[in-house]
Enzyme design. Structure first.
Site, PDB file in Angstrom:
ATOM      1  N   ASP A   1       0.823  -1.213   0.000  1.00 38.08           N
ATOM      2  CA  ASP A   1       0.000   0.000   0.000  1.00 38.08           C
ATOM      3  C   ASP A   1       0.861   1.268   0.000  1.00 38.08           C
ATOM      4  OD1 ASP A   1      -1.300  -2.329   1.337  1.00 38.08           O
ATOM      5  OD2 ASP A   1      -3.074  -1.073   1.197  1.00 38.08           O
TER       6      ASP A   1
ATOM      7  N   ASP B   1      -1.658  -2.432  -4.064  1.00 42.08           N
ATOM      8  CA  ASP B   1      -2.040  -1.027  -3.928  1.00 42.08           C
ATOM      9  C   ASP B   1      -0.838  -0.141  -4.242  1.00 42.08           C
ATOM     10  OD1 ASP B   1      -4.580  -1.808  -3.397  1.00 42.08           O
ATOM     11  OD2 ASP B   1      -4.710  -0.887  -1.415  1.00 42.08           O
TER      12      ASP B   1
ATOM     13  N   TYR C   1      -2.813   4.462  -6.290  1.00 43.87           N
ATOM     14  CA  TYR C   1      -4.054   5.076  -5.795  1.00 43.87           C
ATOM     15  C   TYR C   1      -4.576   6.145  -6.755  1.00 43.87           C
ATOM     16  CZ  TYR C   1      -3.547   2.762  -1.226  1.00 43.87           C
ATOM     17  OH  TYR C   1      -3.439   1.840  -0.227  1.00 43.87           O
TER      18      TYR C   1
ATOM     19  N   ASN D   1      -6.799  -3.846  -4.278  1.00 44.50           N
ATOM     20  CA  ASN D   1      -8.080  -3.276  -4.713  1.00 44.50           C
ATOM     21  C   ASN D   1      -7.889  -1.967  -5.484  1.00 44.50           C
ATOM     22  OD1 ASN D   1      -7.325  -2.681  -1.890  1.00 44.50           O
ATOM     23  ND2 ASN D   1      -8.993  -1.189  -2.001  1.00 44.50           N
TER      24      ASN D   1
ATOM     25  N   HIS E   1      -3.270  -9.636  -1.158  1.00 47.22           N
ATOM     26  CA  HIS E   1      -3.508  -8.285  -0.647  1.00 47.22           C
ATOM     27  C   HIS E   1      -4.346  -8.248   0.640  1.00 47.22           C
ATOM     28  CE1 HIS E   1      -3.534  -3.984  -0.787  1.00 47.22           C
ATOM     29  NE2 HIS E   1      -4.846  -3.945  -0.769  1.00 47.22           N
TER      30      HIS E   1
ATOM     31  N   HIS F   1     -11.415  -3.180   7.331  1.00 48.69           N
ATOM     32  CA  HIS F   1     -11.449  -4.340   6.435  1.00 48.69           C
ATOM     33  C   HIS F   1     -11.586  -5.637   7.226  1.00 48.69           C
ATOM     34  CE1 HIS F   1     -10.403  -1.512   3.365  1.00 48.69           C
ATOM     35  NE2 HIS F   1      -9.225  -1.268   3.896  1.00 48.69           N
TER      36      HIS F   1
ATOM     37  N   HIS G   1      -3.473  -3.974   2.552  1.00 48.27           N
ATOM     38  CA  HIS G   1      -4.871  -3.584   2.656  1.00 48.27           C
ATOM     39  C   HIS G   1      -5.188  -2.791   3.919  1.00 48.27           C
ATOM     40  CE1 HIS G   1      -8.775  -3.557   0.962  1.00 48.27           C
ATOM     41  NE2 HIS G   1      -9.330  -4.467   1.719  1.00 48.27           N
ATOM     42  N   VAL G   2      -4.843  -3.320   5.083  1.00 50.12           N
ATOM     43  CA  VAL G   2      -5.057  -2.591   6.331  1.00 50.12           C
ATOM     44  C   VAL G   2      -3.832  -1.700   6.532  1.00 50.12           C
ATOM     45  CG1 VAL G   2      -5.367  -2.810   8.822  1.00 50.12           C
ATOM     46  CG2 VAL G   2      -6.397  -4.485   7.269  1.00 50.12           C
ATOM     47  N   HIS G   3      -4.079  -0.408   6.749  1.00 50.18           N
ATOM     48  CA  HIS G   3      -2.970   0.556   6.754  1.00 50.18           C
ATOM     49  C   HIS G   3      -2.307   0.624   8.115  1.00 50.18           C
ATOM     50  CE1 HIS G   3      -5.294   2.370   3.200  1.00 50.18           C
ATOM     51  NE2 HIS G   3      -4.482   1.421   2.819  1.00 50.18           N
TER      52      HIS G   3
END
Ligand SMILES: *[C@@H]1O[C@H](CO)[C@@H](O)[C@H](O)[C@H]1NC(C)=O
Ligand SMILES: *[C@@H]1O[C@H](CO)[C@@H](O)[C@H](O)[C@H]1NC(C)=O
Ligand SMILES: *[C@@H]1O[C@H](CO)[C@@H](O)[C@H](O)[C@H]1NC(C)=O
Ligand SMILES: *[C@@H]1O[C@H](CO)[C@@H](O)[C@H](O)[C@H]1NC(C)=O
Length: 465
Positions: A163, A191, A194, A228, A313, A323, A350-352
């Site tokens: 990400d 990711d 963006y 995503n 991801h 999420h 995915h999870v920041h």
């Protein structure tokens, strides 16, 4: 949509321990993540090659000691010269090789891409190459080192980034990674740019990302995973084909592992067999991804590649309130295989934020038996969530409480990790917060190979090497 997240500044570094897991409250940022302005990364005024990136070009290297590398770049005005010249940096053989390319372009809403050029070079293992793109005053030179030949005790060091995006925090993450001289290739967990956070998925943001990341992507292979933010599905302006910009820009050697889609594939590198999966493609029984993975796992030869690593991801184990359980469907389908085939590590994004799990599985559970608690399992992988590259949506700042027993360590900071495969039994792993100076690492531990050295791992350690 973007969210400006206001973070609390915790002046003291303290940890609270519950269920033996550690929740670090160490957060040192006061400001929200902000994108670096698009003007900071303008296109070149000439036709000079830009947005250069390389990745492994085949499964492992094809006989004759040869290895394929994929080199990609963009030119803005015309597609030529679509040639790369490359030679060994050291040693006697200064013979210059030339490889020819294929070029593609795409349109997305009202954006037209530059000419995206893709070349396969044939290289020899464990050799430093210099390569040259463009001509005359538009020439650009880079170098990379090809990986050692695959083997069970071949040491190798991977960087792990997820990400990333293109904020000032992303810049810090990438700078920290690049200035950490150890990483030889990046496992990228999805990711990328963006662009889809901008109106009409402003695809110029794909270009600025390519320029921003080039300092690393041109010099060492990044192993790509789709997230995503790579989907770019926007029927509201008739962009109906998922993953179009991503597939045009980031090529992967999927056919070499008998995959039918660039969204899932495998490679071998040094002592690792790496499987890349797609959270955003069908994975149920009978689907192409399911069938491919079912055939792929029995092919993994632990005598040759002891380390079995999965990149996907969306995390299977995630105790943040973001999420939450999005990865559950794929966990139900694939976790029994991960345990059966003794996968060592699963990296997700995915999870920041950052989280490392215990060695757990939840494969006993079926919908009627009530056995829904993850349990310690000597054949299970450790799951790492590392979606903390620096994206504009900000950090995930709320946890499920109390910390579930499967969660060994979690912290809401941006950063990257370094995974050092030492030999067939031992790997040392460190997660670096952006704020940390080497050699301080916020989380570090030894991983023991599931196949060759099935010993209980330290669940949590801050010991340094
Ligand atoms: C694309 O459309 C957007 C929204 O209408 C507009 O702001 C932008 O200038 C257009 N870009 C190009 C290259 O035409
Ligand atoms: C990115 O980080 C480097 C190193 O810290 C710094 O020199 C550079 O100015 C940063 N770029 C931006 C746009 O902040
Ligand atoms: C679910 O678990 C229960 C209890 O162990 C067992 O009786 C049942 O057969 C299982 N169902 C399936 C579909 O495996
Ligand atoms: C593997 O690496 C670990 C950690 O460096 C070391 O302790 C161990 O002795 C090595 N094993 C062999 C067989 O060399």
């Amino acid at each position: 949509m973007w969210f400006l997240t206001i973070l609390c500044l915790w002046l003291l570094h303290f940890s609270e321990v519950c269920n033996a897991g550690v929740t670090s409250r160490y957060t040192r940022r006061l400001y929200a993540s902000v994108d670096m302005p698009i003007e900071l990364f303008p296109p070149p005024e000439s036709n000079a090659p830009e947005q250069v990136h390389i990745t492994q070009g085949d499964h492992e290297g094809r006989g004759m000691m040869m290895l394929h590398m994929i080199i990609s770049w963009v030119t803005q005005m015309h597609p030529t010269p679509n040639v790369v010249t490359y030679w060994e940096a050291e040693g006697k053989r200064s013979y210059k090789h030339r490889a020819h390319a294929t070029t593609t372009t795409y349109r997305y809403y009202n954006y037209s891409s530059g000419f995206i050029t893709l070349i396969f070079s044939h290289d020899i293992f464990d050799t430093k190459y210099i390569y040259k793109l463009g001509k005359h005053d538009e020439t650009r030179r880079f170098s990379f080192r090809t990986p050692p030949q695959v083997g069970p005790d071949v040491p190798y060091i991977f960087g792990v980034i997820g990400d990333l995006e293109q904020t000032y925090d992303s810049n810090q993450t990438l700078e920290r990674y690049v200035s950490n001289p150890k990483g030889q290739a990046v496992l990228f967990i999805g990711d990328i740019s963006y662009a889809d956070n901008h109106p009409f998925h402003d695809n110029r943001r794909w270009d600025t990302w390519g320029r921003f990341a080039e300092k690393s992507t041109a010099c060492q292979p990044w192993i790509w995973t789709a997230g995503n933010h790579e989907i770019d599905y926007a029927p509201e302006f008739e962009e109906n084909t998922p993953f179009r910009p991503y597939k045009h820009r980031y090529h992967v050697p999927y056919r070499a592992s008998q995959s039918t889609s660039p969204l899932w594939y495998s490679i071998k590198r040094a002592s690792a067999h790496i499987i890349v999966l797609s959270s955003y493609s069908a994975f149920g029984t009978y689907t192409p991804q399911y069938n491919w993975l079912e055939q792929e796992l029995p092919k993994v030869n632990r005598a040759k590649t002891p380390w079995l690593i999965v990149l996907v991801h969306s995390p299977f184990y995630n105790s943040y309130n973001y999420h939450y359980m999005e990865g559950e469907g794929m966990r139900v389908m694939f976790e029994p295989w991960f345990v059966k085939y003794k996968v060592d590590l699963v990296f997700s994004g995915h999870v920041h934020a950052y989280e490392r799990s215990e060695q757990v599985s939840n494969v006993c559970y079926n919908i009627t038996n009530g056995l829904s608690t993850p349990v310690k399992d000597a054949s299970a992988p450790v799951y790492v969530t590392i979606g903390d590259g620096g994206n504009i949506e900000g950090l995930a700042t709320s946890f499920t409480e109390p910390q579930p027993s499967y969660s060994a360590f979690r912290e809401e900071s941006f950063g990257h990790a370094i995974l050092e495969l030492k030999n067939r039994t031992h790997a040392f792993y460190k997660w670096h917060q952006n704020q940390d100076d080497e050699p301080t690492a916020a989380d570090s531990t030894w991983f023991y190979n599931r196949y060759w050295y099935p010993h209980e791992e330290p669940s949590s350690t801050t010991s340094m090497v």
